[in-house]
Design an enzyme around this catalytic site. Structure first.
Site, PDB file in Angstrom:
ATOM      1  N   ALA A  51       0.841  -1.196   0.000  1.00 22.13           N
ATOM      2  CA  ALA A  51       0.000   0.000   0.000  1.00 22.13           C
ATOM      3  C   ALA A  51       0.880   1.252   0.000  1.00 22.13           C
ATOM      4  CB  ALA A  51      -0.933   0.003   1.211  1.00 22.13           C
ATOM      5  N   ASP A  52       1.974   1.220   0.765  1.00 25.83           N
ATOM      6  CA  ASP A  52       2.941   2.315   0.735  1.00 25.83           C
ATOM      7  C   ASP A  52       3.557   2.459  -0.655  1.00 25.83           C
ATOM      8  OD1 ASP A  52       2.978   3.503   3.277  1.00 25.83           O
ATOM      9  OD2 ASP A  52       4.229   1.928   4.106  1.00 25.83           O
ATOM     10  N   VAL A  53       3.988   1.338  -1.218  1.00 26.28           N
ATOM     11  CA  VAL A  53       4.652   1.372  -2.516  1.00 26.28           C
ATOM     12  C   VAL A  53       3.736   1.944  -3.584  1.00 26.28           C
ATOM     13  CG1 VAL A  53       5.652  -0.046  -4.360  1.00 26.28           C
ATOM     14  CG2 VAL A  53       6.207  -0.543  -1.970  1.00 26.28           C
TER      15      VAL A  53
END
Length: 406
Positions: A176-178
């Site tokens: 999700a961060d990426v």
């Protein structure tokens, strides 16, 4: 060779940990000058996310760990204590000459320092200001702190990841961060293009949760179309069969049959032509409906050959098949090596003066990605940036450092 695509673009980066730093690193790889603001002393929060840490030539660990190293290449590190009025003034002065400002503080945190969009826009109307948060600037969850695993959970990804009879599972990397970082990069590039045409800067509001919901893609649409709640199917694909991890005689293979022609070719190579003629399996739609029968039959067939025989034989027939590599096997893979997805850069705080990093996947023909600066140590470029961009005398910088402002 032409100049890098973003040569001349200057970015003020107040992001920490992963989503924002990954986006800023991508922009830096493409030629932007990225000035990373870090907290004096500790720096980016990610510097504490270890081990493993780099060891210097004397064998002593330092705060350049793998988590920090993965997202901070090609940046200049400047330490500034933004909790002080003098630190806030420094950031505002830097923002005057920047094209983009990025931050990932909790909603409202930077407003009290007059480092929010409206305050920065007042001194630089053309700036593109990108905020990355867990849940966005508006809505009932906006005040909450957000992390990758929360976004994976609230955004539905964990409910469809893992085996059906096991608990929900997060993806093995902070995906999700990426993905939020990739959306931020896209948004910033589009905003730069808009400004080029209109002269107008703007504000970008990105959240981990919005990003996670957006890239539910076909699984999300399966629900919106059918109103049937998707369930965990392990390594299976909800819309394609066979698409799974299967046993060979000496290991596992991934069989990813994308169409009916590929299924016929698989059956021919497998010595099972009867499957290609079976009404239950002739079309993908039929195979999806009869997936349980299909997956009961396949292991007995795939165990007849070795992993190498399946991968080599199916590749010649245009049927997608691969091993399940461990991470060490990934970087030993000849295709990965050929594509230069592992790079080495000089680094003064590593034992042999070099650091291994993961390469950028973008392959330009005219403006190839350039690896100029290794991930910096905390505050490495403070004197350079403040001296050159703000014309600040060395004595003044030394005084600010003594008082813990830089």
């Amino acid at each position: 060779m032409s100049a890098l695509p973003l040569s001349g673009i200057k970015i003020l980066d107040l992001t920490r940990v992963l989503a924002g730093p990954l986006s800023a690193q991508m922009l830096a790889d493409l030629g932007a000058e990225v000035i990373k603001i870090e907290r004096p002393g500790g720096g980016d929060d990610a510097r504490a996310f270890g081990p493993p840490y780099l060891k210097d030539p004397d064998g002593k660990e330092n705060n350049n760990n793998s988590f920090y190293l993965c997202a901070n290449r090609n940046k200049k590190s400047v330490t500034v204590n933004i909790a002080t009025p003098e630190g806030q003034d420094i950031v505002r002065e830097l923002a005057k000459s920047c094209d983009v400002m990025m931050e990932n503080y909790k909603v409202g945190d930077l407003k009290r320092y007059r480092l929010d969009y409206e305050s920065i826009k007042a001194i630089n109307p053309r700036i593109i200001y990108c905020s990355v948060t867990g849940f966005g600037q508006t809505g009932p969850y906006a005040p909450r702190a957000g992390y990758d695993m929360l976004a994976q959970g609230i955004g539905g990804l964990m409910s469809i990841t893992g085996e059906p009879d096991r608990p929900p599972m997060k993806v093995g990397v902070g995906i999700a961060d990426v993905m939020c970082g990739m959306y931020a990069t896209t948004a910033i590039l589009a905003a730069l293009h808009h400004r080029e045409k209109t002269g107008e800067g703007q504000y970008i509001d990105l959240s981990l949760l919005d990003t996670q919901v957006a890239w539910l893609v076909n699984v999300g649409l399966n629900y919106l179309t059918s109103k049937q709640v998707p369930q965990r199917v392990g390594n299976e694909h909800p819309n394609i069969v066979p698409y799974n991890v299967l046993p060979s005689s000496d290991g596992f293979i991934i069989l990813a049959v994308g169409n009916d022609s590929q299924f016929q070719k698989f059956c021919d190579f497998a010595g099972a032509p009867e499957l290609a003629k079976d009404p239950r399996f002739v079309t993908n739609e039929a195979r999806v409906k009869n997936r349980r029968v299909m997956y009961e039959l396949l292991p007995g067939i795939t165990r007849r050959k070795t992993q190498g025989e399946w991968i080599g034989g199916l590749a010649k027939r245009g049927v997608p098949c691969s091993p399940v590599n461990t991470v060490d096997q990934v970087f030993a893979d000849p295709q990965v090596q050929h594509r230069e997805m592992q790079i080495r850069m000089p680094h003064p705080l590593s034992a042999d003066g070099m650091v291994d990093l993961i390469g950028n996947p973008i392959k330009y023909s005219a403006t190839p990605v350039d690896y100029t600066l290794p991930p910096p140590h905390c505050g490495q470029h403070t004197d350079e940036v403040l001296g050159e961009l703000l014309a600040m005398p060395a004595a003044e910088i030394a005084d600010l450092r003594k008082r813990g402002i830089v």
